[in-house]
Scaffold this active site. Structure first.
Site, PDB file in Angstrom:
ATOM      1  N   LYS A  63       0.822  -1.221   0.000  1.00  0.00           N
ATOM      2  CA  LYS A  63       0.000   0.000   0.000  1.00  0.00           C
ATOM      3  C   LYS A  63       0.854   1.269   0.000  1.00  0.00           C
ATOM      4  CE  LYS A  63      -2.078  -1.011   3.897  1.00  0.00           C
ATOM      5  NZ  LYS A  63      -1.471  -2.308   4.258  1.00  0.00           N
ATOM      6  N   ARG A 103      11.900  -5.648   4.887  1.00  0.00           N
ATOM      7  CA  ARG A 103      11.562  -4.233   4.678  1.00  0.00           C
ATOM      8  C   ARG A 103      12.394  -3.335   5.590  1.00  0.00           C
ATOM      9  NH1 ARG A 103       5.393  -2.251   4.383  1.00  0.00           N
ATOM     10  NH2 ARG A 103       5.238  -2.456   6.631  1.00  0.00           N
ATOM     11  N   ARG A 112      11.597  -1.445  11.385  1.00  0.00           N
ATOM     12  CA  ARG A 112      10.607  -0.904  12.314  1.00  0.00           C
ATOM     13  C   ARG A 112      10.482  -1.768  13.563  1.00  0.00           C
ATOM     14  NH1 ARG A 112       5.469   0.178   8.545  1.00  0.00           N
ATOM     15  NH2 ARG A 112       4.530  -0.943  10.275  1.00  0.00           N
ATOM     16  N   ARG A 164       0.305  -8.651  13.733  1.00  0.00           N
ATOM     17  CA  ARG A 164      -0.295  -7.716  12.766  1.00  0.00           C
ATOM     18  C   ARG A 164      -1.112  -8.458  11.720  1.00  0.00           C
ATOM     19  NH1 ARG A 164       4.862  -4.935  10.972  1.00  0.00           N
ATOM     20  NH2 ARG A 164       3.678  -3.988   9.280  1.00  0.00           N
TER      21      ARG A 164
END
Ligand code: ADP
Ligand code: ZN
Length: 218
Positions: A13, A127, A162, A173
């Site tokens: 996204k 990521r 993160r 998540r």
């Protein structure tokens, strides 16, 4: 364009939204980016959101609607917006519907990025995100690394993993996504707004979105 981007964490996204802003001046509105910025700034919002985020849980709907009620009325939204990571629950989707009708805004589409779980897991662990809260550029150590190891191409800040990208927070998540967010596809289907897009390269996904909203890539 005025669109909602749906999809699991890691579906792409944010990457897609950042590219779409180059096409027509629409702004990316990422509740995740806004919240991470608030956590870094140590604001009251950040303090309220921090524990939920770290654990991979959702931040309460009231906090999110407070942010978005203000954000969608800012002047830069007039040219269009790409909602990335919002709405995330049925109550948020209902509240957004009310808010938009009060503001006289009509959505073009809700785009659902439908990516298989193994692809998602691989992407999330590889990521990396720019730690500068006003940049938050997204990289991937395998598929789109920084030019200089660990340094953001765009702003020169450090690129980090993160805090919610540990294996445990990731599986939380994804579970939260299945339970709370996946039902939004049905919601927008019944609103006549849903477009499903399967896994593909970023360019393929961008082309499919532009076709769905009848916008020509610049
Ligand atoms: P991802 O989509 O990769 O999980 P985001 O950057 O969109 O990451 O969000 C990170 C975290 O911020 C979420 O796990 C959640 O705690 C919080 N968050 C972001 N958007 C929302 C939202 N609309 N409602 C509730 N919590 C949110
Ligand atoms: Zn940066």
């Amino acid at each position: 364009m005025k669109i909602i981007l749906l999809g699991a964490p890691g579906a792409g996204k944010g990457t897609v939204a950042k590219r779409l802003t180059e096409f027509d001046g629409s702004v990316q509105i990422s509740t995740g980016d806004i919240l991470r910025g608030a956590v870094q700034a140590g604001s009251e919002l950040g303090q309220q959101a921090n524990a939920f985020m770290k654990a991979g849980n959702l931040v309460p709907d009231e906090l999110i609607m407070g942010i978005m009620g203000d954000r969608l009325q800012e002047p830069d939204c007039k040219n269009g917006f790409l909602l990335d990571g919002f709405p995330r629950t049925i109550p948020q989707a209902e509240a957004l519907k009310t808010l938009l009708s009060e503001l006289g805004i009509e959505l073009d589409k809700a785009i659902n990025l439908d990516v298989p779980r193994d692809v998602i897991l691989d992407r999330l662990t590889t990521r990396r995100t720019c730690e500068n809260s006003s940049c938050q550029a997204i990289y991937n150590i395998k598929s789109s690394p920084t030019k200089v190891d660990g340094i953001c191409d765009k702003c020169g800040s450090k690129v980090i993993q993160r805090e919610d990208e540990t294996e445990q927070a990731i599986s939380q998540r994804l579970a939260t996504y299945q339970e709370k967010t996946a039902p939004l596809a049905n919601f927008y289907e019944s609103e006549g707004l849903l477009v499903n897009i399967g896994a593909g390269s970023t360019d393929e996904v961008l082309a499919a979105i532009c076709e769905a909203v009848a916008a020509a890539p610049a």
